[in-house]
Enzyme design. Sequence first.
Site, PDB file in Angstrom:
ATOM      1  N   GLU A  74      -2.420  17.189  -8.028  1.00  0.00           N
ATOM      2  CA  GLU A  74      -1.698  17.589  -6.819  1.00  0.00           C
ATOM      3  C   GLU A  74      -0.457  18.437  -7.144  1.00  0.00           C
ATOM      4  OE1 GLU A  74      -2.674  14.499  -3.380  1.00  0.00           O
ATOM      5  OE2 GLU A  74      -1.454  13.575  -4.914  1.00  0.00           O
ATOM      6  N   HIS A  93       6.049  12.940  -4.027  1.00  0.00           N
ATOM      7  CA  HIS A  93       4.885  12.757  -3.156  1.00  0.00           C
ATOM      8  C   HIS A  93       4.389  11.321  -3.300  1.00  0.00           C
ATOM      9  CE1 HIS A  93       1.003  12.727  -1.444  1.00  0.00           C
ATOM     10  NE2 HIS A  93       0.350  12.798  -2.595  1.00  0.00           N
ATOM     11  N   HIS A  95       2.056   7.877  -1.439  1.00  0.00           N
ATOM     12  CA  HIS A  95       1.117   7.328  -0.465  1.00  0.00           C
ATOM     13  C   HIS A  95       1.673   5.973  -0.005  1.00  0.00           C
ATOM     14  CE1 HIS A  95      -2.333   9.399  -2.975  1.00  0.00           C
ATOM     15  NE2 HIS A  95      -1.488  10.274  -2.457  1.00  0.00           N
ATOM     16  N   TYR A 120      19.763   7.925   9.937  1.00  0.00           N
ATOM     17  CA  TYR A 120      19.660   8.176   8.494  1.00  0.00           C
ATOM     18  C   TYR A 120      18.544   9.137   8.110  1.00  0.00           C
ATOM     19  CZ  TYR A 120      23.006   4.575   8.933  1.00  0.00           C
ATOM     20  OH  TYR A 120      24.109   3.886   9.344  1.00  0.00           O
ATOM     21  N   HIS A 160      -3.138  10.624   4.484  1.00  0.00           N
ATOM     22  CA  HIS A 160      -2.849  10.791   3.057  1.00  0.00           C
ATOM     23  C   HIS A 160      -1.494  10.191   2.663  1.00  0.00           C
ATOM     24  CE1 HIS A 160      -2.852  13.908  -0.497  1.00  0.00           C
ATOM     25  NE2 HIS A 160      -2.255  12.787  -0.828  1.00  0.00           N
TER      26      HIS A 160
HETATM   27 ZN   LIG Z   1      -1.634  12.286  -2.704  1.00  0.00          ZN
END
Ligand SMILES: [Zn+2]
Length: 212
Positions: A74, A93, A95, A120, A160
């Site tokens: 990714e 990144h 999940h 915030y 995702h």
């Molecule tokens: Zn991912």
Amino acid sequence: MIDEGALRHEMAQLCRSLFERGYAHGSAGNVSARIGEHVLVSPTNSCLGRLDPARISKVTLAGAHVGGDRPSKEASLHLGIYAVRPDVGAVVHLHSTYATVLSCLAETDAVDAMAPITPYLMMRVGRVPMVPYHPPGSGALAHAVRAKARQHRAVLMANHGFVVAGKTFEDAVFNAEELEENAKLLVLTRGHPLRLLSAADLADLEQKFGKG
Ligand SMILES: [Zn+2]
């Protein structure tokens, strides 16, 4: 000038902390930090809880692998953001559970995917749009995220997870934690009438803390 060795250690240390506190599981999630004309990226199939600083991948801004283990599949997500945001020093990144729940709910608004129910999220991240589902690691996903990253620090990816940028690696990690926290509040308050921040409150925060 950033010290590369110190940055590698900071990446491993903060990723271990994220993993130990449940923000990442297995080999899910990946991170990067820019250093001059290069980017350090967590390796493919690596566990964020056990990154070896010396083996963190090094690629050019164009994606050519120049050191360490092979980069995450990714990595293109990260490189697309650096391409349009010279002010960005790091990208996280994840999940993580609650942000991913929001990315799977049919009701989530693609334009404003995460209602800022406390100040915030607005202070750290700003408005968060969502891009449609594309396969992980695909050029289509990187392209969609890159288009949104011009105006936003964070982007939710349908079914995702999310990607968030920061000025430094620690800044990006703090942004990721705030985003997940806001997502958790939204999921926990689902079905309850919410007292949202007023338009005037949001305008005030946007003016003080800036967009994008
Ligand atoms: Zn991912």
